[in-house]
Write a protein that holds these residues in place. Structure first.
Motif, PDB file in Angstrom:
ATOM      1  N   GLU A 155       0.830  -1.206   0.000  1.00 25.73           N
ATOM      2  CA  GLU A 155       0.000   0.000   0.000  1.00 25.73           C
ATOM      3  C   GLU A 155       0.862   1.253   0.000  1.00 25.73           C
ATOM      4  O   GLU A 155       0.611   2.203  -0.746  1.00 25.73           O
ATOM      5  N   LEU A 156       1.878   1.251   0.842  1.00 27.11           N
ATOM      6  CA  LEU A 156       2.769   2.410   0.922  1.00 27.11           C
ATOM      7  C   LEU A 156       3.570   2.591  -0.360  1.00 27.11           C
ATOM      8  O   LEU A 156       3.812   3.719  -0.792  1.00 27.11           O
ATOM      9  N   SER A 157       3.961   1.478  -0.981  1.00 27.25           N
ATOM     10  CA  SER A 157       4.731   1.592  -2.213  1.00 27.25           C
ATOM     11  C   SER A 157       3.886   2.198  -3.330  1.00 27.25           C
ATOM     12  O   SER A 157       4.385   2.973  -4.139  1.00 27.25           O
ATOM     13  N   ARG A 158       2.614   1.859  -3.366  1.00 34.67           N
ATOM     14  CA  ARG A 158       1.730   2.467  -4.367  1.00 34.67           C
ATOM     15  C   ARG A 158       1.509   3.954  -4.073  1.00 34.67           C
ATOM     16  O   ARG A 158       1.474   4.783  -4.976  1.00 34.67           O
ATOM     17  N   LYS A 159       1.366   4.268  -2.799  1.00 35.23           N
ATOM     18  CA  LYS A 159       1.086   5.642  -2.397  1.00 35.23           C
ATOM     19  C   LYS A 159       2.263   6.579  -2.683  1.00 35.23           C
ATOM     20  O   LYS A 159       2.077   7.682  -3.194  1.00 35.23           O
TER      21      LYS A 159
ATOM     22  N   PHE B 278       7.522   3.711  -4.682  1.00 34.85           N
ATOM     23  CA  PHE B 278       8.781   2.980  -4.560  1.00 34.85           C
ATOM     24  C   PHE B 278       8.471   1.495  -4.540  1.00 34.85           C
ATOM     25  O   PHE B 278       7.319   1.092  -4.408  1.00 34.85           O
ATOM     26  N   HIS B 279       9.490   0.682  -4.708  1.00 35.65           N
ATOM     27  CA  HIS B 279       9.291  -0.763  -4.695  1.00 35.65           C
ATOM     28  C   HIS B 279       9.025  -1.204  -3.258  1.00 35.65           C
ATOM     29  O   HIS B 279       9.641  -0.706  -2.315  1.00 35.65           O
ATOM     30  N   TYR B 280       8.118  -2.153  -3.097  1.00 36.92           N
ATOM     31  CA  TYR B 280       7.705  -2.536  -1.739  1.00 36.92           C
ATOM     32  C   TYR B 280       8.846  -3.138  -0.931  1.00 36.92           C
ATOM     33  O   TYR B 280       8.856  -3.045   0.296  1.00 36.92           O
ATOM     34  N   GLN B 281       9.822  -3.756  -1.579  1.00 35.61           N
ATOM     35  CA  GLN B 281      10.950  -4.318  -0.827  1.00 35.61           C
ATOM     36  C   GLN B 281      11.859  -3.237  -0.258  1.00 35.61           C
ATOM     37  O   GLN B 281      12.590  -3.470   0.697  1.00 35.61           O
ATOM     38  N   THR B 282      11.776  -2.041  -0.829  1.00 35.43           N
ATOM     39  CA  THR B 282      12.568  -0.930  -0.310  1.00 35.43           C
ATOM     40  C   THR B 282      12.171  -0.611   1.126  1.00 35.43           C
ATOM     41  O   THR B 282      13.025  -0.261   1.949  1.00 35.43           O
ATOM     42  N   SER B 283      10.891  -0.750   1.436  1.00 40.95           N
ATOM     43  CA  SER B 283      10.456  -0.471   2.807  1.00 40.95           C
ATOM     44  C   SER B 283      11.094  -1.440   3.795  1.00 40.95           C
ATOM     45  O   SER B 283      11.417  -1.060   4.928  1.00 40.95           O
ATOM     46  N   HIS B 284      11.304  -2.666   3.384  1.00 43.37           N
ATOM     47  CA  HIS B 284      11.968  -3.633   4.262  1.00 43.37           C
ATOM     48  C   HIS B 284      13.436  -3.262   4.451  1.00 43.37           C
ATOM     49  O   HIS B 284      13.982  -3.398   5.555  1.00 43.37           O
TER      50      HIS B 284
END
Length: 89
Positions: free
Chosen positions: A26-30, A33-39
């Motif tokens: 959800e945050l990556s769409r918002k 950025f790529h969702y793995q970046t949040s990890h």
């Protein structure tokens, strides 16, 4: 090294939203950025709650790097002297 599109304060804001219950996808769409970046950010910035703490950590890292370079230069100067003095004349 590639620089981030996001500032430190933006990353901390995103991580706070992540910890509040939103999923990484959800945050990556918002934010775009790529969702793995949040990890990766969570591993890198986990436990940091303010930009002041982050700034202090970065200052300490730069000082640590400077001291490592100083130590390396001094040890390079010391080794030849040690070799010369260890020989028996």
């Amino acid at each position: 090294m590639r620089t981030s599109r996001f500032t430190d304060s933006q990353i901390l804001t995103i991580l706070k939203e992540y910890e509040s219950g939103q999923t990484a996808k959800e945050l990556s769409r918002k934010y775009g950025f790529h969702y793995q970046t949040s990890h990766n950010w969570k591993n890198k910035f986990g436990g940091i709650f303010s930009t002041k703490e982050l700034q202090k950590i970065r200052e300490l890292e730069s000082e640590n790097n400077r001291l490592k370079k100083m130590f390396a230069n001094l040890s390079l100067k010391y080794e030849p002297l040690k070799d010369v003095l260890s020989k028996k004349w």
